[in-house]
Write an enzyme that holds these catalytic residues in place. Structure first.
Site, PDB file in Angstrom:
ATOM      1  N   SER A 212      88.557  13.566 128.708  1.00 17.10           N
ATOM      2  CA  SER A 212      88.787  12.264 128.054  1.00 17.10           C
ATOM      3  C   SER A 212      87.474  11.544 127.761  1.00 17.10           C
ATOM      4  O   SER A 212      86.592  11.437 128.617  1.00 17.10           O
ATOM      5  CB  SER A 212      89.652  11.375 128.956  1.00 17.10           C
ATOM      6  OG  SER A 212      89.742  10.088 128.383  1.00 17.10           O
TER       7      SER A 212
ATOM      8  N   LEU B   3      94.642  14.355 114.459  1.00 18.20           N
ATOM      9  CA  LEU B   3      94.466  13.416 115.580  1.00 18.20           C
ATOM     10  C   LEU B   3      93.455  13.936 116.594  1.00 18.20           C
ATOM     11  O   LEU B   3      92.974  13.207 117.443  1.00 18.20           O
ATOM     12  CB  LEU B   3      95.807  13.138 116.270  1.00 18.20           C
ATOM     13  CG  LEU B   3      96.889  12.500 115.413  1.00 18.20           C
ATOM     14  CD1 LEU B   3      98.032  11.994 116.286  1.00 18.20           C
ATOM     15  CD2 LEU B   3      96.349  11.355 114.568  1.00 18.20           C
TER      16      LEU B   3
ATOM     17  N   LYS C   8     102.998   9.101 129.046  1.00 21.51           N
ATOM     18  CA  LYS C   8     103.332   7.999 128.128  1.00 21.51           C
ATOM     19  C   LYS C   8     104.820   7.670 128.092  1.00 21.51           C
ATOM     20  O   LYS C   8     105.184   6.504 127.980  1.00 21.51           O
ATOM     21  CB  LYS C   8     102.828   8.319 126.719  1.00 21.51           C
ATOM     22  CG  LYS C   8     101.311   8.319 126.620  1.00 21.51           C
ATOM     23  CD  LYS C   8     100.860   8.583 125.197  1.00 21.51           C
ATOM     24  CE  LYS C   8      99.355   8.729 125.127  1.00 21.51           C
ATOM     25  NZ  LYS C   8      98.874   8.920 123.759  1.00 21.51           N
TER      26      LYS C   8
ATOM     27  N   GLY D 279     104.773  13.304 121.890  1.00 23.60           N
ATOM     28  CA  GLY D 279     104.741  11.880 122.195  1.00 23.60           C
ATOM     29  C   GLY D 279     104.176  11.033 121.069  1.00 23.60           C
ATOM     30  O   GLY D 279     104.779  10.031 120.666  1.00 23.60           O
TER      31      GLY D 279
ATOM     32  N   ASN E  75     100.868   3.642 126.257  1.00 26.88           N
ATOM     33  CA  ASN E  75      99.541   4.213 126.538  1.00 26.88           C
ATOM     34  C   ASN E  75      98.610   3.203 127.210  1.00 26.88           C
ATOM     35  O   ASN E  75      97.488   3.534 127.573  1.00 26.88           O
ATOM     36  CB  ASN E  75      98.881   4.753 125.259  1.00 26.88           C
ATOM     37  CG  ASN E  75      98.295   3.651 124.392  1.00 26.88           C
ATOM     38  OD1 ASN E  75      98.852   2.550 124.334  1.00 26.88           O
ATOM     39  ND2 ASN E  75      97.184   3.917 123.731  1.00 26.88           N
TER      40      ASN E  75
END
Ligand code: NAP
Length: 288
Positions: free
Chosen positions: A20, A223, A71, A135, A92
């Site tokens: 991340s 994305l 989520k 999601g 989120n």
């Protein structure tokens, strides 16, 4: 960094979490704003979401972000939902309120729409093709409908998931993932968004066939931001199509979440301009 009793604690949870970029992103915002705050990543497995929400209350976090696989579970674990999170069925961003209650938000869709704006894309009256039914795709399909998209076509490996999502959205239709369907949908779309993990660094998975883009004139959006340019985007660019990766979405959804956690108002577009090269360099190792 000096921390004390007043230091605001923020976090991101997910599994995996090591990849991340959110801790880097938020730390850059904290540093620039000169705030007394820290933002930490935590590996939290599916099924442990509830334990983490209790820890967040106990530790009096300012709030936390959530990525896969939390989520959807969070929609039932928070005490109240912001209208966007309620509509999308996905959380989120969670803010810990002063009385310890948790309020869930969704900044993914607004973040993506702000990224679209930067690339001159208007969702209203556009024909959107979404690849994937996970999601983010589920939130996006509702967001597109609410923003006045002319149509949304969803294609997913597991057709039943796409059909279930499209069932409740009047402008949406689900198609089986066949070459013919993909090509027809791509030729008719103004915007095509890859909401699958195909092409993401470290997964070893990618699109087997990208010829469905051959007759497209759409803006092509992935994305994924790692790698910076996926094979999907590279192929689209080679056809002369406009492309965008997921980095603007990541930055905008993060800035919107930061505003919620810290009760501050940021100049979102100039912050995005400052953060984009930093994030790109971080990702490509150029600054290390
Ligand atoms: P998710 O819920 O796990 O959904 C994954 C999707 O990928 C599903 O539609 C799944 O299809 C599909 N998929 C996985 N492996 C596949 C394969 N081998 N062949 C075909 N389809 C496959 O994930 P998510 O949370 O929606 O995230 C989707 C993507 O968005 C990820 O790449 C994520 O990194 C990215 N993302 C980016 C941002 C950002 O800020 N830029 C934010 C959030 C997410 P099935 O339904 O058939 O399993």
């Amino acid at each position: 960094m000096i921390t004390g009793p007043e230091t605001k604690l923020m976090a991101v949870i997910g599994d995996p979490i090591g990849h991340s970029l959110s801790p880097f992103l938020h730390s850059q915002i904290i540093r620039e704003a000169g705030l007394d705050a820290v933002y930490l990543p935590f590996l939290v497995k599916a099924g442990e979401t509830g334990k983490f929400t209790e820890a967040a209350r106990l530790l009096k976090l300012a709030g936390f972000n959530a990525t896969m696989p939390h989520k959807n579970a969070l929609t039932d674990l928070v005490d109240e939902l912001d209208p966007e999170a309620e509509s999308y069925g996905s959380v989120n961003t969670v803010k810990v309120l002063p009385d310890g209650r948790l309020r869930g938000y969704n900044t993914d869709v607004r973040g993506l729409f702000m990224a679209f704006e930067r690339h001159g894309v208007k969702v209203k009256d556009s024909r959107i093709m979404i690849i994937g039914a996970g999601g983010v795709a589920g939130a996006l399909i509702r967001g597109c409908a609410e923003a006045g998209a002319a149509s949304v076509t969803m294609v997913n490996r597991t057709f039943e998931k796409a059909a279930a999502l499209c069932g409740s959205v009047p402008v949406a239709k689900a198609l089986e993932w066949t070459g013919e369907n993909m090509s027809r949908a791509a030729a008719e779309a103004d915007v095509i968004v890859n909401c699958t993990s195909l092409g993401m660094s470290g997964t070893g998975m990618d699109f087997e066939d990208l010829s469905f883009l051959d007759d497209s004139r759409a803006l092509i959006c992935d994305l994924i931001y790692n790698p910076w340019e996926t094979r999907f985007l590279k192929h689209a660019a080679s056809l002369g199509l406009r492309t965008m990766n997921g980095m603007d979405m990541l930055i905008y959804q993060g800035l919107l979440a930061f505003e919620i956690f810290m009760d501050v108002s940021l100049d979102l577009h100039s912050e995005r301009d400052r953060l984009l090269p930093l994030c790109r360099d971080r990702l490509t190792g150029a600054s290390e």
